[in-house]
Enzyme design. Structure first.
Site, short mmCIF file in Angstrom:
data_model
loop_
_atom_site.label_atom_id
_atom_site.label_comp_id
_atom_site.label_asym_id
_atom_site.label_seq_id
_atom_site.Cartn_x
_atom_site.Cartn_y
_atom_site.Cartn_z
N GLY A 25 40.60 49.72 25.35
CA GLY A 25 39.57 47.87 26.00
C GLY A 25 39.56 48.74 27.05
N SER A 26 38.61 47.56 27.98
CA SER A 26 37.69 47.60 29.21
C SER A 26 38.64 47.62 30.40
CB SER A 26 37.41 46.34 29.89
OG SER A 26 37.49 45.73 29.82
N GLU A 28 41.64 49.46 29.72
CA GLU A 28 42.01 50.68 29.91
C GLU A 28 41.82 51.85 30.35
OE1 GLU A 28 42.10 48.35 27.28
OE2 GLU A 28 43.86 47.56 28.12
N GLU A 47 45.95 48.01 16.63
CA GLU A 47 47.38 48.66 17.57
C GLU A 47 48.78 48.81 16.66
OE1 GLU A 47 45.18 46.22 18.44
OE2 GLU A 47 44.32 46.84 20.46
N HIS A 70 45.45 47.43 24.56
CA HIS A 70 44.82 46.97 25.18
C HIS A 70 45.23 45.32 25.75
CE1 HIS A 70 41.52 44.51 27.21
NE2 HIS A 70 40.85 44.28 25.62
N HIS A 281 71.31 41.38 5.02
CA HIS A 281 69.72 41.14 4.81
C HIS A 281 70.67 40.03 4.48
CE1 HIS A 281 65.05 42.01 3.25
NE2 HIS A 281 65.68 40.92 3.26
N GLY A 400 61.75 46.74 8.47
CA GLY A 400 61.69 46.01 7.47
C GLY A 400 59.83 45.41 8.03
#
Ligand code: TZD
Length: 526
Positions: A25-26, A28, A47, A70, A281, A400
């Site tokens: 993004g700007s 970065e 991402e 970003h 779990h 998971g």
């Protein structure tokens, strides 16, 4: 005088972190500006995909990896699959851009307010350096922290005007630092463990993800053979730390308390290496340990050791201790455990059952293949039917969190160009990170993606039965054409109808130097 930008790239180069996974993004752009030609940037279109590609790459290489996302929005997108990296102890250095320092207090557009708080529960360390010239030291600390046991993700937020700032002269010290953790235990501890194994009537070995490294993988075999111990893999495994074709291999322990204890009944000594005790779990209460059994767990993670509700624990490098113990135990004369019963070959009717698919995959896949699995309702059949006989051959989302399989397969394949990587992905799971196919096509990463299409969230239907939940919405996902989607992203794709077509498609794909997707209609769970 060098800039923070120059010193940072030198530091990354020193740590061999020249493959960067990102989505920009700007905020970065100043970091990515003048991107050095000896670095490569692997773009992911979301991402979550970026993070899971990096996760696969870092696990397969065993090295720290830089993830560039970003500000708040990009980091937020990455956080779903970040849960996996936290649990699998993956050394990711996640860096997000921040607004320019002059406008952070104004909370201008793209300010990451309270940047360090956002990923806090999932990372080992989270920082926004107080001054621009602190950025290289913060990144150095982040890299060492990510790699020190227990390994795990860290987060650094960098205001974008910091990159042009002058670095401090002392930054050169960072380049030559080595931080080592030994994690070995004393010979007294090893002798005591060896004596307990020798004295036990019926010991058993349980291995977890942390010991899936070539040396420890061999040591587990050596220890089990010398001591004539059966071997289980700890529940919900994200890696395969023992050869599943070995006669002493028993399978994967169930993820419910009572059922797990049943599997260990009859053993008087349970040795656990490189796994929490235990990662349950499903809640099926029961005794934590069989009558008369003692448990000793060796883990690098003090939190795992402290929170286990029973048993002894030793905090050390479980890989090293496994190797030390394998070398120290005497050969045992106790009777050899009975070999595990292999399942009958599955019938080859159409639509294929997951069992049939795994039989075919097992026949066709080369010995050195790596499997990235994200097929949730079929894990039991997978472990019964797929033979894995070397370290670093299996990856599964450790927490998971879906959206791992496709991108992690891309990351593992980038790390392991000499081994064919096959992703076995449920159709539901595929949709969480489907844009990973674009990265595979764009960087010509020759992974194979087998999409098991049952048009449903199969495992949730199974869980619905276990939880007595009825009349559920949102369990089916018909009408998705995975071949068309793959082709749209530039990946060759084929839908197969029978075993022979599957075998041929797999063989073609494994031999190819570009990615392909195989859509396999399978029998539904419910
Ligand atoms: N969202 C995310 C990010 N992670 C999750 N684990 C879930 C939702 C919940 N979930 C599971 O835990 S398994 C599953 C869901 C939605 C179904 C996956 O369906 P599939 O595989 O088609 O990939 P099966 O074999 O049909 O279960």
């Amino acid at each position: 005088m060098k800039t923070v930008h120059q010193v940072t790239y030198e530091l990354l180069r020193k740590h061999e972190m020249t493959t960067v996974f990102g989505n920009p993004g700007s905020n970065e752009l100043p970091f990515l500006s003048q991107f050095p030609s000896d670095f490569r940037y692997i773009l992911g279109l979301h991402e979550g995909v970026v993070l899971a590609m990096a996760d696969g790459y870092a696990q397969a290489t065993g090295r720290p990896v830089l993830v560039s996302v970003h500000s708040a929005a990009g980091l937020g997108n990455a956080m779903g699959v970040l849960v996996n990296a936290t649990i699998s102890h993956t050394p990711l250095v996640i860096m997000a851009g921040q607004q320019t320092r002059a406008m952070m207090a104004l909370e201008a557009q793209l300010t990451n307010v309270d940047a360090t708080q956002l990923p806090r529960p999932l990372v080992k360390w989270s920082v926004e350096p107080p001054r621009p010239q602190d950025v290289p030291a913060a990144l150095a600390r982040a890299i060492h922290t990510a790699m020190l046991p227990p390994r795990g993700p860290v987060f650094v937020s960098v205001p974008f005007d910091d990159w042009a700032a002058p670095a401090e002269d002392s930054a050169h010290f960072l380049m030559s630092r080595h931080v080592t953790s030994t994690g070995a235990v004393t010979s007294t501890i090893i002798q005591s463990l060896a004596a307990r194994v020798a004295a036990a009537r019926n010991p058993v070995l349980v291995v977890g993800a942390e010991v899936d490294e070539p040396g420890a993988f061999q040591a587990a075999v050596q220890l089990a053979e010398a001591s004539r111990m059966p071997v289980w893999i700890a529940p919900s495994p994200s890696r395969c730390p023992f050869p599943t074709i070995h006669p002493l291999f028993r399978g994967v322990l169930p993820f419910a308390i009572g059922q797990l204890t049943e599997k260990l009944r009859g053993h008087d000594l349970i040795l656990v290496f490189g796994a929490p005790v235990f990662r349950y779990h499903q809640y099926l209460p029961g005794a934590y340990l069989p009558e008369g059994a003692q448990l000793v767990a060796i883990t690098s993670d003090p939190a795992e050791a402290a929170r286990a509700p029973f048993g002894e624990a030793i905090v050390a490098d479980p890989k090293l201790v496994l190797c030390q113990l394998a070398a120290a135990v005497a050969r045992s004369e106790r009777p050899l455990p009975q070999p595990r019963l292999r399942p009958e070959p599955a019938t080859r009717t159409v639509p294929l059952s997951p069992e049939t698919v795994f039989d075919v995959l097992n026949e066709v896949k080369p010995n050195k293949a790596v499997i990235v699995n994200e097929s949730t309702s079929n894990t039991e059949s997978f472990w019964q039917r797929i033979g894995l006989n070397r370290a670093k051959s299996f990856y599964f989302p450790a927490a998971g969190a879906l959206g791992f399989g496709i991108p992690a397969a891309v990351g593992v394949q980038l790390a392991e160009p000499g081994r064919p990587v096959i992703g076995v992905i449920g159709d539901g799971s595929a949709n969480y990170a489907i844009t990973g196919l674009w990265s595979a096509a764009h960087y010509r990463v020759p992974a194979t993606f087998v999409i098991l299409r049952n048009d449903e969230y199969g495992v949730l239907k199974w869980f619905a039965g276990a939880l007595k939940a009825t009349g559920l919405p949102g369990m089916d996902l018909p009408g998705i054409d995975y071949c068309a989607i793959a082709q749209g992203y530039g990946v060759r794709a084929v839908r197969i109808a029978c075993c022979d077509e599957l075998a041929a498609a797999l063989a073609r794909s494994v031999a190819s130097d570009s990615p392909s997707l195989i859509e396999v209609p399978i029998r539904a769970v419910g």
